[in-house]
Design an enzyme around this catalytic site. Structure first.
Site, PDB file in Angstrom:
ATOM      1  N   GLN A   1       0.725  -1.241  -0.106  1.00  0.00           N
ATOM      2  CA  GLN A   1       0.178   0.034  -0.045  1.00  0.00           C
ATOM      3  C   GLN A   1       0.842   1.391  -0.102  1.00  0.00           C
ATOM      4  O   GLN A   1       1.760   1.250   0.896  1.00  0.00           O
ATOM      5  CB  GLN A   1      -0.825  -0.086   1.424  1.00  0.00           C
ATOM      6  CG  GLN A   1      -1.808   1.426   1.495  1.00  0.00           C
ATOM      7  CD  GLN A   1      -2.459   1.234   2.842  1.00  0.00           C
ATOM      8  OE1 GLN A   1      -1.885   0.706   3.863  1.00  0.00           O
ATOM      9  NE2 GLN A   1      -3.555   1.940   2.921  1.00  0.00           N
ATOM     10  N   GLY A   2       0.862   2.066  -0.766  1.00  0.00           N
ATOM     11  CA  GLY A   2       1.489   3.279  -1.220  1.00  0.00           C
ATOM     12  C   GLY A   2       0.602   4.510  -0.880  1.00  0.00           C
ATOM     13  O   GLY A   2       0.529   5.388  -1.863  1.00  0.00           O
TER      14      GLY A   2
ATOM     15  N   SER B   1       0.901   6.726   2.590  1.00  0.00           N
ATOM     16  CA  SER B   1       1.523   7.566   3.243  1.00  0.00           C
ATOM     17  C   SER B   1       2.960   8.164   2.557  1.00  0.00           C
ATOM     18  O   SER B   1       3.347   7.465   1.894  1.00  0.00           O
ATOM     19  CB  SER B   1       2.029   7.066   4.729  1.00  0.00           C
ATOM     20  OG  SER B   1       0.884   6.590   5.355  1.00  0.00           O
TER      21      SER B   1
ATOM     22  N   GLU C   1     -10.132  -1.233   6.067  1.00  0.00           N
ATOM     23  CA  GLU C   1      -8.666  -1.555   6.740  1.00  0.00           C
ATOM     24  C   GLU C   1      -9.069  -1.644   8.282  1.00  0.00           C
ATOM     25  O   GLU C   1      -8.545  -2.480   9.130  1.00  0.00           O
ATOM     26  CB  GLU C   1      -7.572  -0.659   6.417  1.00  0.00           C
ATOM     27  CG  GLU C   1      -6.372  -0.806   7.118  1.00  0.00           C
ATOM     28  CD  GLU C   1      -4.994   0.168   6.846  1.00  0.00           C
ATOM     29  OE1 GLU C   1      -5.454   1.308   5.974  1.00  0.00           O
ATOM     30  OE2 GLU C   1      -4.098  -0.086   7.126  1.00  0.00           O
TER      31      GLU C   1
ATOM     32  N   SER D   1      -4.274   6.789  12.856  1.00  0.00           N
ATOM     33  CA  SER D   1      -3.645   6.934  14.206  1.00  0.00           C
ATOM     34  C   SER D   1      -5.080   6.936  15.049  1.00  0.00           C
ATOM     35  O   SER D   1      -6.057   7.285  14.589  1.00  0.00           O
ATOM     36  CB  SER D   1      -2.689   7.899  14.728  1.00  0.00           C
ATOM     37  OG  SER D   1      -3.366   9.290  14.639  1.00  0.00           O
ATOM     38  N   ASN D   2      -4.951   6.492  16.435  1.00  0.00           N
ATOM     39  CA  ASN D   2      -6.256   6.508  17.190  1.00  0.00           C
ATOM     40  C   ASN D   2      -6.541   7.907  17.392  1.00  0.00           C
ATOM     41  O   ASN D   2      -7.959   8.081  17.585  1.00  0.00           O
ATOM     42  CB  ASN D   2      -5.952   5.706  18.314  1.00  0.00           C
ATOM     43  CG  ASN D   2      -6.020   4.119  18.284  1.00  0.00           C
ATOM     44  OD1 ASN D   2      -5.911   3.669  17.379  1.00  0.00           O
ATOM     45  ND2 ASN D   2      -6.372   3.617  19.355  1.00  0.00           N
ATOM     46  N   GLU D   3      -5.930   8.851  17.537  1.00  0.00           N
ATOM     47  CA  GLU D   3      -6.348  10.155  17.712  1.00  0.00           C
ATOM     48  C   GLU D   3      -6.954  10.685  16.376  1.00  0.00           C
ATOM     49  O   GLU D   3      -8.325  11.334  16.615  1.00  0.00           O
ATOM     50  CB  GLU D   3      -5.305  11.322  17.792  1.00  0.00           C
ATOM     51  CG  GLU D   3      -4.287  11.239  19.032  1.00  0.00           C
ATOM     52  CD  GLU D   3      -3.398   9.794  19.131  1.00  0.00           C
ATOM     53  OE1 GLU D   3      -2.897   9.216  17.942  1.00  0.00           O
ATOM     54  OE2 GLU D   3      -3.057   9.246  20.258  1.00  0.00           O
TER      55      GLU D   3
HETATM   56  C1  LIG Z   1       4.016  -0.303  11.254  1.00  0.00           C
HETATM   57  C2  LIG Z   1       3.451   0.705  10.480  1.00  0.00           C
HETATM   58  C3  LIG Z   1       3.172   0.108   9.011  1.00  0.00           C
HETATM   59  C4  LIG Z   1       2.563   1.138   8.269  1.00  0.00           C
HETATM   60  N1  LIG Z   1       2.089   0.730   6.894  1.00  0.00           N
HETATM   61  C5  LIG Z   1       1.670   1.410   5.972  1.00  0.00           C
HETATM   62  C6  LIG Z   1       1.663   1.008   4.674  1.00  0.00           C
HETATM   63  O1  LIG Z   1       1.908  -0.156   4.177  1.00  0.00           O
HETATM   64  N2  LIG Z   1       1.332   1.961   3.742  1.00  0.00           N
HETATM   65  C7  LIG Z   1       1.146   3.323   3.784  1.00  0.00           C
HETATM   66  O2  LIG Z   1       0.642   3.831   3.281  1.00  0.00           O
HETATM   67  N3  LIG Z   1       1.217   3.715   5.445  1.00  0.00           N
HETATM   68  C8  LIG Z   1       1.425   2.812   6.308  1.00  0.00           C
HETATM   69  N4  LIG Z   1       1.822   3.219   7.468  1.00  0.00           N
HETATM   70  C9  LIG Z   1       1.699   4.740   7.794  1.00  0.00           C
HETATM   71  C10 LIG Z   1       0.462   4.923   8.808  1.00  0.00           C
HETATM   72  O3  LIG Z   1      -0.749   5.194   8.116  1.00  0.00           O
HETATM   73  C11 LIG Z   1       0.659   6.529   9.170  1.00  0.00           C
HETATM   74  O4  LIG Z   1       1.814   6.134  10.035  1.00  0.00           O
HETATM   75  C12 LIG Z   1      -0.418   7.044  10.312  1.00  0.00           C
HETATM   76  O5  LIG Z   1      -1.315   7.461   9.290  1.00  0.00           O
HETATM   77  C13 LIG Z   1       0.198   8.309  10.839  1.00  0.00           C
HETATM   78  O6  LIG Z   1       0.876   9.156  10.136  1.00  0.00           O
HETATM   79  P1  LIG Z   1       2.106   9.730  10.404  1.00  0.00           P
HETATM   80  O7  LIG Z   1       3.096   8.620  10.902  1.00  0.00           O
HETATM   81  O8  LIG Z   1       2.748  10.796   9.199  1.00  0.00           O
HETATM   82  O9  LIG Z   1       2.207  10.948  11.883  1.00  0.00           O
HETATM   83  P2  LIG Z   1       1.539  12.181  11.959  1.00  0.00           P
HETATM   84  O10 LIG Z   1       0.596  12.309  11.040  1.00  0.00           O
HETATM   85  O11 LIG Z   1       2.654  12.991  11.630  1.00  0.00           O
HETATM   86  O12 LIG Z   1       0.958  12.328  13.469  1.00  0.00           O
HETATM   87  C14 LIG Z   1       1.857  12.336  14.676  1.00  0.00           C
HETATM   88  C15 LIG Z   1       0.995  12.434  15.729  1.00  0.00           C
HETATM   89  O13 LIG Z   1       0.219  13.422  15.642  1.00  0.00           O
HETATM   90  C16 LIG Z   1      -1.228  12.988  15.952  1.00  0.00           C
HETATM   91  N5  LIG Z   1      -2.102  13.776  15.187  1.00  0.00           N
HETATM   92  C17 LIG Z   1      -1.893  14.222  13.799  1.00  0.00           C
HETATM   93  N6  LIG Z   1      -2.860  15.026  13.389  1.00  0.00           N
HETATM   94  C18 LIG Z   1      -3.808  14.957  14.365  1.00  0.00           C
HETATM   95  C19 LIG Z   1      -5.106  15.782  14.438  1.00  0.00           C
HETATM   96  N7  LIG Z   1      -5.679  16.252  13.500  1.00  0.00           N
HETATM   97  N8  LIG Z   1      -5.754  15.455  15.643  1.00  0.00           N
HETATM   98  C20 LIG Z   1      -5.236  14.805  16.854  1.00  0.00           C
HETATM   99  N9  LIG Z   1      -3.845  14.314  16.477  1.00  0.00           N
HETATM  100  C21 LIG Z   1      -3.124  14.458  15.444  1.00  0.00           C
HETATM  101  C22 LIG Z   1      -1.088  11.521  15.539  1.00  0.00           C
HETATM  102  O14 LIG Z   1      -2.080  10.875  16.024  1.00  0.00           O
HETATM  103  C23 LIG Z   1       0.282  11.018  16.002  1.00  0.00           C
HETATM  104  O15 LIG Z   1       0.133  10.651  17.297  1.00  0.00           O
HETATM  105  C24 LIG Z   1       2.326   2.555   8.519  1.00  0.00           C
HETATM  106  C25 LIG Z   1       2.841   2.953   9.781  1.00  0.00           C
HETATM  107  C26 LIG Z   1       3.374   1.807  10.668  1.00  0.00           C
HETATM  108  C27 LIG Z   1       3.490   2.381  12.108  1.00  0.00           C
END
Ligand SMILES: Cc1cc2nc3c(=O)[nH]c(=O)nc-3n(C[C@H](O)[C@H](O)[C@H](O)COP(=O)(O)OP(=O)(O)OC[C@H]3O[C@@H](n4cnc5c(N)ncnc54)[C@H](O)[C@@H]3O)c2cc1C
Length: 401
Positions: free
Chosen positions: A126-127, A129, A244, A386-388
């Site tokens: 899945q591409g 993020s 998902e 994320s759960n948030e």
């Molecule tokens: C093990 C793992 C596997 C993954 N696999 C895939 C994959 O196969 N393909 C893919 O596309 N992605 C994948 N992901 C990516 C995943 O979907 C993102 O990590 C996730 O959506 C969070 O984005 P971020 O890491 O950029 O964090 P950020 O968006 O930068 O968030 C950082 C923190 O801020 C909080 N936050 C951000 N915005 C808000 C808001 N509006 N309100 C409250 N809190 C907020 C978040 O909850 C988090 O705690 C994977 C992630 C992990 C950890």
């Protein structure tokens, strides 16, 4: 609402259980019980066993290999698979891109991809993020410019799970920069062997290789690999993300872990008696079990409402299942850490533990996998949104805030 199972449903559960007892390879089951990583070969082997039985994609329409089971039968199948414990079918194909192709793809795309997804002849990743575009996914920048009969893709994806094994990747790309950000995104299927794609590993805290950075440099993608209409990719992505999140709850898997926790806590001695007899430990275990029961009831309510739901739209309750499912799974890893105590020191090799001559009754090799799993499962409250972010969705879609 009647949440009891009918005699036919109970018979169906027995049939699934008998199949799993007979067909799930023991080596794979052991890896699942011990929380070890599964190799690509394990996932492929198991998926092919399911496919041979006609059970690889129960939730798909029958014409594409689905079983025609009721939502309750699908729930029972999933519950038994997780309790076995058997690996879930590779979600990127079966749960994510498969249903998107079924719902929004062309006939040619369906014929080309769906049978291969069912049998994992193609391994998908899945591409979505990108660096800086995770929670705020719609801000993604990877660009796709239409040149004649193909797009030229440039940019970077991150956290791409399993990209090192993948034959295909489904990507969200920017096809218009002059409109509201959600309205300039398209959904492309990209062959990982296309020149210009580079996959670089990101080693996780447990030392594992599951996520990657994926780079696109002048990657040519035939226009027939676009799903649906140009600039409508956000709609298809929302549909996919709802699926998902539903699959992340893993109630059956947590039931199996709790059984294991009980078994191990009965063997482990603390203060001259088995840990399971310790009131504080029992209290913590009971709290997790109560939460799990509540989650199971919620999931059954969602299953019961499934028939009347508009399936082309994501169900906001999937966010609830994701939040609670992830939190409860993490709570089970905390209980496991408590059971193995000092043996939970991270990254301690099984040999080092044996040298101390003071093996825990559960076996040193297994104990050494507990801390890596504990750390690895922090991911559960991050991926799939994320759960948030899920709480924000619930606040808007269900509470109307
Ligand atoms: C093990 C793992 C596997 C993954 N696999 C895939 C994959 O196969 N393909 C893919 O596309 N992605 C994948 N992901 C990516 C995943 O979907 C993102 O990590 C996730 O959506 C969070 O984005 P971020 O890491 O950029 O964090 P950020 O968006 O930068 O968030 C950082 C923190 O801020 C909080 N936050 C951000 N915005 C808000 C808001 N509006 N309100 C409250 N809190 C907020 C978040 O909850 C988090 O705690 C994977 C992630 C992990 C950890």
């Amino acid at each position: 609402m009647d949440l009891r199972f009918t005699p036919e449903e109970n018979r169906f559960r027995e049939e699934v259980r008998a199949f799993l007892r007979a067909e799930l390879p023991n080596a794979i089951r052991r890896k699942m019980v011990e929380g070890r990583s599964l190799a690509k070969e394990d996932l492929v082997a198991w998926q092919r066993i399911l496919n041979a039985r006609g059970w690889a994609v129960p939730h798909w329409p029958v014409e594409w290999g689905g079983t025609g089971w009721t939502p309750v039968e699908q729930y029972i199948f999933l519950d038994e698979m997780q309790q076995a414990p058997a690996p879930a079918p590779l979600p990127f194909g079966v749960t994510m891109v498969g249903p998107v192709i079924i719902q929004f793809g062309t006939e040619a795309q369906k014929k080309k991809f769906l049978p291969r997804i069912r049998n994992i002849d193609d391994y998908w990743c899945q591409g979505f993020s990108e660096p800086g575009s995770g929670s705020d996914l719609a801000s993604l920048k990877t660009s796709a410019k239409l040149v004649g009969d193909h797009y030229v893709v440039n940019g970077q994806k991150i956290w791409t799970t399993g990209a090192q094994n993948a034959d295909w990747i489904f990507c969200l790309v920017r096809t218009d920069t002059n409109v509201k950000k959600q309205e300039g995104i398209s959904f492309l299927l990209i062959d990982m062997r296309t020149p210009g794609i580079t996959v670089r590993p990101i080693v996780t805290i447990d030392g594992g290789r599951e996520v990657n950075e994926t780079f696109f440099d002048e990657v040519k993608v035939p226009v027939e690999n676009r799903i649906g209409q140009e600039n409508k990719g956000w709609d298809y992505a929302k549909f996919l993300l709802g699926n998902e999140r539903t699959s992340i709850a893993r109630v059956g898997m947590t039931k199996e872990r709790i059984r294991r926790i009980r078994e191990l806590a009965a063997q482990e001695m603390a203060g001259g008696r088995p840990l399971i007899a310790d009131e504080r430990f029992r209290e913590k275990l009971a709290a997790v079990e109560i939460e799990l029961k509540a989650l199971e009831m919620t999931q059954l309510r969602v299953v019961a409402a499934e028939r009347s739901r508009d399936r082309s739209k994501p169900d906001p309750f999937s966010s609830l299942l994701k939040i609670k499912g992830a939190e409860i799974q993490q709570a089970t890893t905390e209980l496991m850490m408590e059971i193995v105590g000092p043996y939970a020191l991270p990254f301690q090799s099984p040999d080092e533990i044996s040298e101390g001559g003071n093996e825990p009754p559960i076996g040193p090799e297994w104990a050494a996998t507990i801390a890596p799993t504990y750390f690895n499962w922090r991911k559960l409250t991050i991926y799939g949104g994320s759960n948030e972010i899920q709480r924000n969705i619930l606040a808007k879609a269900i509470l109307g805030l």
